[in-house]
Enzyme design. Sequence first.
Site, PDB file in Angstrom:
ATOM      1  N   HIS A  12      22.724  -6.681 -44.948  1.00 46.81           N
ATOM      2  CA  HIS A  12      23.532  -7.780 -45.477  1.00 46.81           C
ATOM      3  C   HIS A  12      23.278  -7.920 -46.971  1.00 46.81           C
ATOM      4  O   HIS A  12      22.277  -7.408 -47.497  1.00 46.81           O
ATOM      5  CB  HIS A  12      23.197  -9.080 -44.745  1.00 46.81           C
ATOM      6  N   LYS A  16      20.099  -6.039 -49.400  1.00 41.14           N
ATOM      7  CA  LYS A  16      20.369  -4.687 -49.909  1.00 41.14           C
ATOM      8  C   LYS A  16      19.233  -4.166 -50.789  1.00 41.14           C
ATOM      9  O   LYS A  16      18.885  -2.990 -50.724  1.00 41.14           O
ATOM     10  CB  LYS A  16      21.709  -4.646 -50.634  1.00 41.14           C
ATOM     11  N   THR A  38      26.817   1.641 -44.101  1.00 41.84           N
ATOM     12  CA  THR A  38      27.984   0.914 -44.566  1.00 41.84           C
ATOM     13  C   THR A  38      28.067   1.111 -46.079  1.00 41.84           C
ATOM     14  O   THR A  38      27.075   1.445 -46.744  1.00 41.84           O
ATOM     15  CB  THR A  38      27.907  -0.570 -44.178  1.00 41.84           C
ATOM     16  N   GLY A  39      29.250   0.907 -46.642  1.00 43.28           N
ATOM     17  CA  GLY A  39      29.581   1.298 -48.004  1.00 43.28           C
ATOM     18  C   GLY A  39      28.589   0.950 -49.094  1.00 43.28           C
ATOM     19  O   GLY A  39      28.002   1.835 -49.728  1.00 43.28           O
ATOM     20  N   THR A  40      28.405  -0.334 -49.351  1.00 41.62           N
ATOM     21  CA  THR A  40      27.536  -0.743 -50.445  1.00 41.62           C
ATOM     22  C   THR A  40      26.084  -0.386 -50.162  1.00 41.62           C
ATOM     23  O   THR A  40      25.366   0.074 -51.063  1.00 41.62           O
ATOM     24  CB  THR A  40      27.672  -2.256 -50.710  1.00 41.62           C
ATOM     25  N   GLY A  60      30.909  -3.137 -44.452  1.00 41.09           N
ATOM     26  CA  GLY A  60      30.828  -3.779 -43.135  1.00 41.09           C
ATOM     27  C   GLY A  60      32.039  -4.634 -42.793  1.00 41.09           C
ATOM     28  O   GLY A  60      32.679  -4.426 -41.760  1.00 41.09           O
ATOM     29  N   ASP A  65      30.981  -1.593 -39.974  1.00 45.59           N
ATOM     30  CA  ASP A  65      30.196  -1.900 -38.774  1.00 45.59           C
ATOM     31  C   ASP A  65      30.836  -1.245 -37.548  1.00 45.59           C
ATOM     32  O   ASP A  65      30.150  -0.694 -36.683  1.00 45.59           O
ATOM     33  CB  ASP A  65      30.093  -3.413 -38.541  1.00 45.59           C
ATOM     34  N   ASP A  85      20.468 -10.825 -42.636  1.00 43.68           N
ATOM     35  CA  ASP A  85      20.151 -12.063 -43.355  1.00 43.68           C
ATOM     36  C   ASP A  85      20.499 -13.224 -42.434  1.00 43.68           C
ATOM     37  O   ASP A  85      21.665 -13.609 -42.332  1.00 43.68           O
ATOM     38  CB  ASP A  85      20.943 -12.151 -44.653  1.00 43.68           C
ATOM     39  N   HIS A  92      32.230 -11.750 -40.776  1.00 40.88           N
ATOM     40  CA  HIS A  92      32.479 -10.704 -39.782  1.00 40.88           C
ATOM     41  C   HIS A  92      31.383 -10.688 -38.708  1.00 40.88           C
ATOM     42  O   HIS A  92      31.046  -9.647 -38.152  1.00 40.88           O
ATOM     43  CB  HIS A  92      32.608  -9.337 -40.464  1.00 40.88           C
ATOM     44  N   ASP A  95      31.801  -8.645 -35.542  1.00 42.28           N
ATOM     45  CA  ASP A  95      31.564  -7.204 -35.668  1.00 42.28           C
ATOM     46  C   ASP A  95      30.076  -6.891 -35.621  1.00 42.28           C
ATOM     47  O   ASP A  95      29.655  -5.897 -35.033  1.00 42.28           O
ATOM     48  CB  ASP A  95      32.139  -6.676 -36.987  1.00 42.28           C
ATOM     49  N   ARG A 101      25.262  -5.115 -29.835  1.00 48.60           N
ATOM     50  CA  ARG A 101      25.487  -4.929 -28.403  1.00 48.60           C
ATOM     51  C   ARG A 101      25.597  -3.445 -28.073  1.00 48.60           C
ATOM     52  O   ARG A 101      25.004  -2.957 -27.102  1.00 48.60           O
ATOM     53  CB  ARG A 101      26.749  -5.669 -27.956  1.00 48.60           C
TER      54      ARG A 101
END
Length: 136
Positions: A12, A16, A38-40, A60, A65, A85, A92, A95, A101
């Site tokens: 989150h 990061k 995820t991207g960043t 995300g 995600d 976090d 989201h 997601d 899960r």
Amino acid sequence: MAGGKCIALIAHDQKKDDMAEFARRHQQVLSNFRIVATGTTGGRVLEACPTLDVLPLKSGPLGGDQQIGALIATGEVDMLIFFVDPLTAMPHDVDVKALMRLATVYDIPMALNRATAERLIDFNLSGTGAGHVQTN
């Protein structure tokens, strides 16, 4: 994705920096894995450790995600490290819960904080040898 064990890295926004530092600290062990992120988060890990094999996916909230969830469901991800976090609301959140899960349903090791991630990395160094994730 072909060949080798794969770790998914997600963090989150407020985590990061922690993820980049975690990757820097454990770069030697992580170099034994393919990494999806995820991207960043993926970008930050690559900045910190440019020699790692990192595939950044979408951000995300924009589907990253879900992309990682699909890779878990198809057996392409062997471990999830997700620095959550808990003090910030996530738009989201659905997601994020679905991703956790799937990791549970497919019985892959999942760390949701740095302390647990450290244990998983330590396990890979001592319990089964670097680069090997044991799953049931």
